[in-house]
Structure formats: C-alpha cells, structure tokens
Design an enzyme around this catalytic site. Sequence first.
Site, PDB file in Angstrom:
ATOM      1  N   LYS A  48       0.844  -1.204   0.000  1.00  0.00           N
ATOM      2  CA  LYS A  48       0.000   0.000   0.000  1.00  0.00           C
ATOM      3  C   LYS A  48       0.875   1.249   0.000  1.00  0.00           C
ATOM      4  O   LYS A  48       2.080   1.167   0.304  1.00  0.00           O
ATOM      5  CB  LYS A  48      -0.920  -0.025   1.222  1.00  0.00           C
ATOM      6  CG  LYS A  48      -0.184  -0.057   2.558  1.00  0.00           C
ATOM      7  CD  LYS A  48      -1.089  -0.505   3.697  1.00  0.00           C
ATOM      8  CE  LYS A  48      -0.320  -0.473   5.007  1.00  0.00           C
ATOM      9  NZ  LYS A  48      -1.079  -1.097   6.113  1.00  0.00           N
ATOM     10  N   ARG A 146     -11.039  -0.149  14.133  1.00  0.00           N
ATOM     11  CA  ARG A 146     -10.753   0.621  12.919  1.00  0.00           C
ATOM     12  C   ARG A 146     -11.744   0.187  11.845  1.00  0.00           C
ATOM     13  O   ARG A 146     -12.696   0.889  11.554  1.00  0.00           O
ATOM     14  CB  ARG A 146      -9.294   0.387  12.513  1.00  0.00           C
ATOM     15  CG  ARG A 146      -8.802   1.313  11.444  1.00  0.00           C
ATOM     16  CD  ARG A 146      -7.294   1.257  11.265  1.00  0.00           C
ATOM     17  NE  ARG A 146      -6.809  -0.020  10.723  1.00  0.00           N
ATOM     18  CZ  ARG A 146      -5.572  -0.200  10.276  1.00  0.00           C
ATOM     19  NH1 ARG A 146      -4.699   0.793  10.305  1.00  0.00           N
ATOM     20  NH2 ARG A 146      -5.192  -1.368   9.802  1.00  0.00           N
ATOM     21  N   TYR A 268      16.225  29.582  10.134  1.00  0.00           N
ATOM     22  CA  TYR A 268      15.073  30.337  10.636  1.00  0.00           C
ATOM     23  C   TYR A 268      15.020  30.343  12.156  1.00  0.00           C
ATOM     24  O   TYR A 268      15.289  29.322  12.800  1.00  0.00           O
ATOM     25  CB  TYR A 268      13.767  29.715  10.124  1.00  0.00           C
ATOM     26  CG  TYR A 268      13.523  29.899   8.658  1.00  0.00           C
ATOM     27  CD1 TYR A 268      13.426  31.179   8.103  1.00  0.00           C
ATOM     28  CD2 TYR A 268      13.384  28.805   7.824  1.00  0.00           C
ATOM     29  CE1 TYR A 268      13.188  31.337   6.736  1.00  0.00           C
ATOM     30  CE2 TYR A 268      13.144  28.956   6.465  1.00  0.00           C
ATOM     31  CZ  TYR A 268      13.048  30.230   5.935  1.00  0.00           C
ATOM     32  OH  TYR A 268      12.813  30.388   4.602  1.00  0.00           O
ATOM     33  N   MET A 327      12.314  24.327   3.820  1.00  0.00           N
ATOM     34  CA  MET A 327      11.520  23.588   2.824  1.00  0.00           C
ATOM     35  C   MET A 327      12.389  22.828   1.810  1.00  0.00           C
ATOM     36  O   MET A 327      12.117  21.671   1.489  1.00  0.00           O
ATOM     37  CB  MET A 327      10.582  24.541   2.076  1.00  0.00           C
ATOM     38  CG  MET A 327       9.593  23.802   1.183  1.00  0.00           C
ATOM     39  SD  MET A 327       8.558  24.887   0.177  1.00  0.00           S
ATOM     40  CE  MET A 327       7.604  25.750   1.410  1.00  0.00           C
TER      41      MET A 327
HETATM   42  C1  LIG Z   1      -0.331  -2.004   6.815  1.00  0.00           C
HETATM   43  C2  LIG Z   1      -0.936  -3.280   7.192  1.00  0.00           C
HETATM   44  C3  LIG Z   1      -0.148  -4.442   7.281  1.00  0.00           C
HETATM   45  C4  LIG Z   1       1.352  -4.410   7.190  1.00  0.00           C
HETATM   46  O1  LIG Z   1       1.845  -3.960   8.428  1.00  0.00           O
HETATM   47  P1  LIG Z   1       3.404  -3.826   8.725  1.00  0.00           P
HETATM   48  O2  LIG Z   1       3.435  -3.419  10.159  1.00  0.00           O
HETATM   49  O3  LIG Z   1       3.913  -2.774   7.816  1.00  0.00           O
HETATM   50  O4  LIG Z   1       4.018  -5.139   8.488  1.00  0.00           O
HETATM   51  C5  LIG Z   1      -0.799  -5.643   7.499  1.00  0.00           C
HETATM   52  N1  LIG Z   1      -2.136  -5.697   7.646  1.00  0.00           N
HETATM   53  C6  LIG Z   1      -2.917  -4.591   7.614  1.00  0.00           C
HETATM   54  C7  LIG Z   1      -4.378  -4.720   7.816  1.00  0.00           C
HETATM   55  C8  LIG Z   1      -2.343  -3.341   7.398  1.00  0.00           C
HETATM   56  O5  LIG Z   1      -3.117  -2.256   7.387  1.00  0.00           O
END
Ligand SMILES: *Cc1c(COP(=O)(O)O)cnc(C)c1O
Length: 388
Positions: A48, A146, A268, A327
């Site tokens: 992702k 979640r 800054y 930046m």
């Molecule tokens: C992002 C995610 C993972 C991977 O988690 P890591 O800690 O990066 O290994 C696995 N399962 C779900 C549901 C996630 O959202």
Amino acid sequence: MADPKIHRQGLDPLLAGGRLTVDLRALVANWRDLAERSRPARCAAVVKANAYGLGLDHVVPALARAGCSTFFVALPEEGVTVRRLAPEAEVFVLNGIHAHSVATTAEAGLIPVLGDLSQIELWEKHCRERGIRRPCAIGVDTGMNRLGLTPEEAIAFGRRNRTDHVVVVVMVMSHLACADSPSHAMNAKQCESFQQVAAAFEGIESSLANSAGVLMGGDYLFDLTRPGIAIYGGGAVNGIENPMRPVFRLEARILQVRHAAKGETVSYGATVELKRDTKIATVSVGYGDGYPRSGSGSGVPLRAAIARGQKGYLGAQRVPLLGRVTMDLTMFDVTDVPAESLEDGWIELIGHNISLDEAAVAAGTIPYELLTGLGARYDRRYIDATGS
Ligand SMILES: *Cc1c(COP(=O)(O)O)cnc(C)c1O
C-alpha cells in the site's frame, strides 16, 4: 558477477537535489527471510501507499519474480496498478468497498477485504445483479476499532455463509494493534479471539500477522502472513535489534560549504548559536522532500523531549543537523569532516549509516511515516534484483 543493472526514475540525476537508491536485492532478501519465518504459512507482501513510498513499479515485479503471489493494497487504484505489474497475483484491497468503488474493485479482479455487514451486502448485491461470483475477504476487528466485523458478527456470518454461500469468501483476517510490543497482553487476546473466528470459516485461509506478527511467529502465523515495513527494512518491533537489511539510501546534494564564526546563528528563528567557528554544508533537501522539520537540530518542540535532531553521514562520520530544516535546504555541521570527503558532494540522510529507524526516532515518528512521506523530488535509482 556482472554489475547489477540500475533503473532510473524521477528527477534528472544531474539536476536533482536528492537521490534515493533502492536496492531491490535487499528488498527481495528481506521478503525471502520473512517467507522463511512465516512457514508453514504463505507470505504475502503489503505494498500500500506506493510500496511504502519506494515505488510499486519496481517493488511489485521484483517480489513477484521472487515468488510472492499475494499482495495487499489499501485502495482500488493501487490494486489496479499491482494487477498490471503482476497479472498472475491475487490482490487484496484492505480498505474494502463503498458505493463508488464496488464496480471498479469487482471489474479489476481485486479481492476486497469487507469491513462490515453492509459491505458484504453491497458485494453480494453487486455480484448477484451481474450474475458473477467474485472472491472477497472478511475483515474482523479483534481490538483495533478501525475496520472489521465484530468477532460475534463474523462467527455468525461464517457459519451462515457455509450453507447459504452468500459471497465467495477466500480469506478471513484481522489486524494486531500492539505487535510492536510482543509482551503486550493485547496480542494474546487478539490471537485467541481470532482463532475462534477462524474456526467458523473452516477451510478458508486465515491471516493475522503483520511484520511484527511474523517476528512473533508461532500461533500468530495462521495460513497467510502480511508483512509490510520489514520488507522495506524498517524496524517492526520495539526494543530488539532490527533483523532486516536496509533497503534504500537517501542522499542529499551539497550545494555549498560556508564558514561561519563562533556566535553566529543558523537557519530560521536563529535557534542555534555556534559554539565554535563552523564549516556548514547546505544540502538540497528539506521538508518539501519529506525530510521532516521535526527532525531539526534545534528550534522545534520535539527537541525538548528528544534532545538530538537528525544526523547526516559523510566521510565515515556522523554530522549534526544545524538549526531548523527548511523547505528545500538543510544545514549540517561539517567542521570535523576532511575537505576531501566534502568533495564527494553528497551527504547520506538515511541508509546503512543512519538507519531508517534512527532517523524516524530523531523526527519523533515511526519508520512507516518517514518512509511513506519521502516525496517526489528525487532521482530514484533501483538496483535490479534479477539473478539474485
Ligand atoms: C499495513 C498493514 C499491514 C502491514 O503492516 P506492517 O506493520 O507494515 O508489516 C498488514 N495488515 C494490515 C491490515 C495493514 O493495514
């Protein structure tokens, strides 16, 4: 051995202020290591957020060639990209479906992780109306609050679906909330709760472990593991030495080396007053590149809690960041660096010498956030994994 091939993407290497070198050989070695630790479970890869910022285009084909046949993304559009890059692979969409994404998800051959009863209904209706039967996964909430069905809902649905075949379920999964702290009581509680759920989905693959879950091993592995951060070399578990290989190197171009006298200030807010005559290297990377301002040497609230800011590395030594990150530019104290080392023209910001985990701590964040935030303004170089 022949030199590995390097593929380029992103900004012109001669012009870019920063370069990001991704070693796909290390990436593949990390995945193989996780696959080994996952046995007898199968090991997927979570890609992702553009493969945690490192780039789907290169990461997915490298992992697919190494034998990874299951990928997880968050969004349908990410899934479409993964399908194009690895046409044989199965691709799960973690964020599930809603009214506007169900058609795209189904038509692209993606497998949604359905996160509540209404999503199951939506998928069932979509498939029934078109006379198609498309696989889906069921997400179960065992403690994150979640997404996901409650364990009770999941168990009831699992039993009903066994006889009614409402939808074609190919996997049931849940997600650990505290796996970065293996001794946390929540882990065992979630594992136990998920075992009961999995029993209601007999004959269907079950999945619980993220990277940290893989490292915990044992009962956490179930049938399929879903590591993400550990593939990219980030530390998944607090308080242990990170067993994964670093996968990338982030370097910044030195634009100028200037001299400032004791008593002068830098950047800054004039938040650092030089304690000695100082040689300053100004590099062409800043928070606009995802190099966090919170990692400034001074002048940010975080420095009250964690005394030290970011470090750079060049000429076999670590050099402190001076004052605030801006930046597009950041300043380092290179007084103690021999002139010939400065001629190289680049400072490592993250890599083999300044680990991703260390850089994340210095910026008050976690490797995940730092990595996914690295911007688009780099010359990206991918060292090919072919043959490894
Ligand atoms: C992002 C995610 C993972 C991977 O988690 P890591 O800690 O990066 O290994 C696995 N399962 C779900 C549901 C996630 O959202």
